[in-house]
Design a protein around this motif. Structure first.
Motif, PDB file in Angstrom:
ATOM      1  N   HIS A  96      -4.132   3.247  -1.528  1.00 10.41           N
ATOM      2  CA  HIS A  96      -5.101   3.448  -0.511  1.00 10.41           C
ATOM      3  C   HIS A  96      -5.597   3.908   0.155  1.00 10.41           C
ATOM      4  O   HIS A  96      -5.076   4.668  -0.279  1.00 10.41           O
ATOM      5  CB  HIS A  96      -3.703   2.290   0.294  1.00 10.41           C
ATOM      6  CG  HIS A  96      -4.732   1.502   1.554  1.00 10.41           C
ATOM      7  ND1 HIS A  96      -4.435   1.791   2.808  1.00 10.41           N
ATOM      8  CD2 HIS A  96      -5.700   0.394   1.822  1.00 10.41           C
ATOM      9  CE1 HIS A  96      -5.376   1.979   3.269  1.00 10.41           C
ATOM     10  NE2 HIS A  96      -6.263   0.387   2.531  1.00 10.41           N
TER      11      HIS A  96
ATOM     12  N   ARG B 158       0.672  -1.467  -0.037  1.00 10.18           N
ATOM     13  CA  ARG B 158      -0.321   0.388   0.136  1.00 10.18           C
ATOM     14  C   ARG B 158       0.866   0.722   0.241  1.00 10.18           C
ATOM     15  O   ARG B 158       1.737   1.465   1.029  1.00 10.18           O
ATOM     16  CB  ARG B 158      -0.627  -0.167   1.075  1.00 10.18           C
ATOM     17  CG  ARG B 158      -1.966  -1.126   1.481  1.00 10.18           C
ATOM     18  CD  ARG B 158      -2.741  -1.381   2.352  1.00 10.18           C
ATOM     19  NE  ARG B 158      -2.161  -2.141   3.278  1.00 10.18           N
ATOM     20  CZ  ARG B 158      -2.579  -3.091   4.724  1.00 10.18           C
ATOM     21  NH1 ARG B 158      -3.996  -2.500   4.824  1.00 10.18           N
ATOM     22  NH2 ARG B 158      -1.906  -3.408   5.087  1.00 10.18           N
TER      23      ARG B 158
ATOM     24  N   CYS C 258      -2.408  -6.449   3.285  1.00 12.63           N
ATOM     25  CA  CYS C 258      -3.549  -5.919   2.048  1.00 12.63           C
ATOM     26  C   CYS C 258      -3.645  -6.761   1.407  1.00 12.63           C
ATOM     27  O   CYS C 258      -3.073  -7.898   0.716  1.00 12.63           O
ATOM     28  CB  CYS C 258      -2.197  -5.665   1.972  1.00 12.63           C
ATOM     29  SG  CYS C 258      -3.280  -4.259  -0.083  1.00 12.63           S
TER      30      CYS C 258
END
Ligand code: UDP
Ligand code: MG
Length: 348
Positions: free
Chosen positions: A209, A135, A168
């Motif tokens: 993100h 991210r 993630c």
């Protein structure tokens, strides 16, 4: 693709892409999620399926998922679980339903932009087993960031796979890895870690993100603690070993202390021993504390053995797969009470 519409395995760049998204009380996000994900997938110019798994939401999510499946037959598949089993169980249910050569997972809250899916798929075409994502400028709370840093580090230490962002969920897996996960995945397995324990070639791509659009993180403090425990106990046995060694060292030290106290008692006389009482107490407390810790952890392991034998990780109530070409039924909201005959045990 084959004549019957199914994708051939192993064809680079043409195979079916499955996208699996776990959904828990995300009614505010579903519409945009489906729209953006379908847009992104249509742009890929490959066969695809979008599998939305409702993890026992208490809001309108399940109904919305089923209507999406009926509205986009051949593109959206809805899987409803009987109750809330947790994010990773929901992903597992989606993996079981998936048929793609490449399976991409992501979160429903739009923190993982669906527009990034093609980036992962293209990377997979280079022949990787797993493609993770890192991210760029993460938009999460400090607490959430710290806890995932801890997770990342402990995973790296125990699996030896050097990936950065385990938290993630925007990830792509090859079919073989998915099949292995379905076969060997146990209660409480952390999916990205499980995948890496089978993967040979892994890569990471950087993705955007966003901050959560609607609602709060579905992980509160206790759910996070549970996740950490899941992680440690499902993938490792080193804490047990470390405890055994620590216990051994403590026993030796305790014995040494006992000898020392006896010696002092003999050479310095009984008056001294009164003071020694407190030393003894201190030592006792240390031992008791250590024992409790050990017992607690042991309990975690045993609990997991028990869990994995006693109940399925998840139960599917119903799967909705509108057939391509079939006229989608007008969707009066269908009853969502479990129909016993329809409840299938997918995995025990
Ligand atoms: N989720 C789920 N079951 C749960 C909790 C979460 O399926 O019990 C889903 C949720 O809908 C979302 C994803 O898992 O798609 C990640 O959840 P969340 O965004 O709350 O977690 P975070 O971003 O804090 O890791
Ligand atoms: Mg999130």
């Amino acid at each position: 693709m084959n004549a019957d519409g199914s994708a051939s395995r192993g064809e680079k760049g043409t195979g079916l892409v499955s996208v699996v998204i776990p959904v828990y009380c995300e009614e505010a996000n579903i519409e945009e999620l489906v729209r953006r994900t379908l847009d992104s997938l249509r742009g890929l110019a490959r066969p695809f399926e979008l599998i939305l798994v409702d993890d026992g939401s208490r809001d309108d999510s399940a109904r919305m998922i089923e209507s999406a499946a009926l509205e986009y037959p051949g593109e959206v598949v809805g899987v409803l679980l009987t109750r809330n089993f947790g994010q990773h169980a929901a992903v597992m249910a989606g993996l079981a339903e998936s048929r793609g050569d490449v399976v991409v997972t992501l979160d429903a809250d739009l923190q993982n932009p669906p527009e990034e899916i093609p980036k992962l798929v293209v990377k997979m075409d280079e022949g990787y087993d797993v493609v993770g994502s890192v991210r760029a400028n993460r938009q999460d709370s400090f607490f959430r960031r710290m806890s995932s840093r801890l997770i990342n580090r402990s995973v790296r230490a125990s699996t030896g796979v050097d990936m950065h962002d385990y938290g993630c969920m925007l990830r792509a897996y090859r079919r073989g890895i998915v099949d292995a996960m379905l076969q060997y995945g146990k209660h409480g397995t952390f999916i990205p870690v499980l995948a890496n324990s089978f993967a040979n070639r892994t890569a990471e791509v950087e993705v955007a993100h966003a901050a959560r659009d609607a609602g709060e993180s579905r992980y509160n403090f206790w759910k996070l603690i549970r996740l950490q425990f899941d992680l440690v106990t499902s993938m490792t046995t080193w804490p047990l070993r470390a405890l055994t060694i620590l216990g051994g060292l403590m026993a030796v030290a305790g014995f040494g202390l006992g000898v020392l106290l006896l010696g002092l008692r003999l050479f310095l006389g009984p008056e001294w021993a009164v003071d020694g009482t407190f030393t003894l107490f201190a030592a006792l407390f240390v031992f008791i504390g250590a024992q409790f810790t050990a017992l607690g952890l042991l309990g975690e392991y045993i609990g997991r053995i028990y869990e994995s034998h006693s109940a399925p990780w998840y139960l599917v109530r119903r799967t909705t797969r509108g057939r391509a070409g079939e006229v989608p039924r007008a969707t009066p909201s269908r009853p969502l009470t479990p129909e016993p005959a329809d409840v299938r045990v997918i995995k025990s």
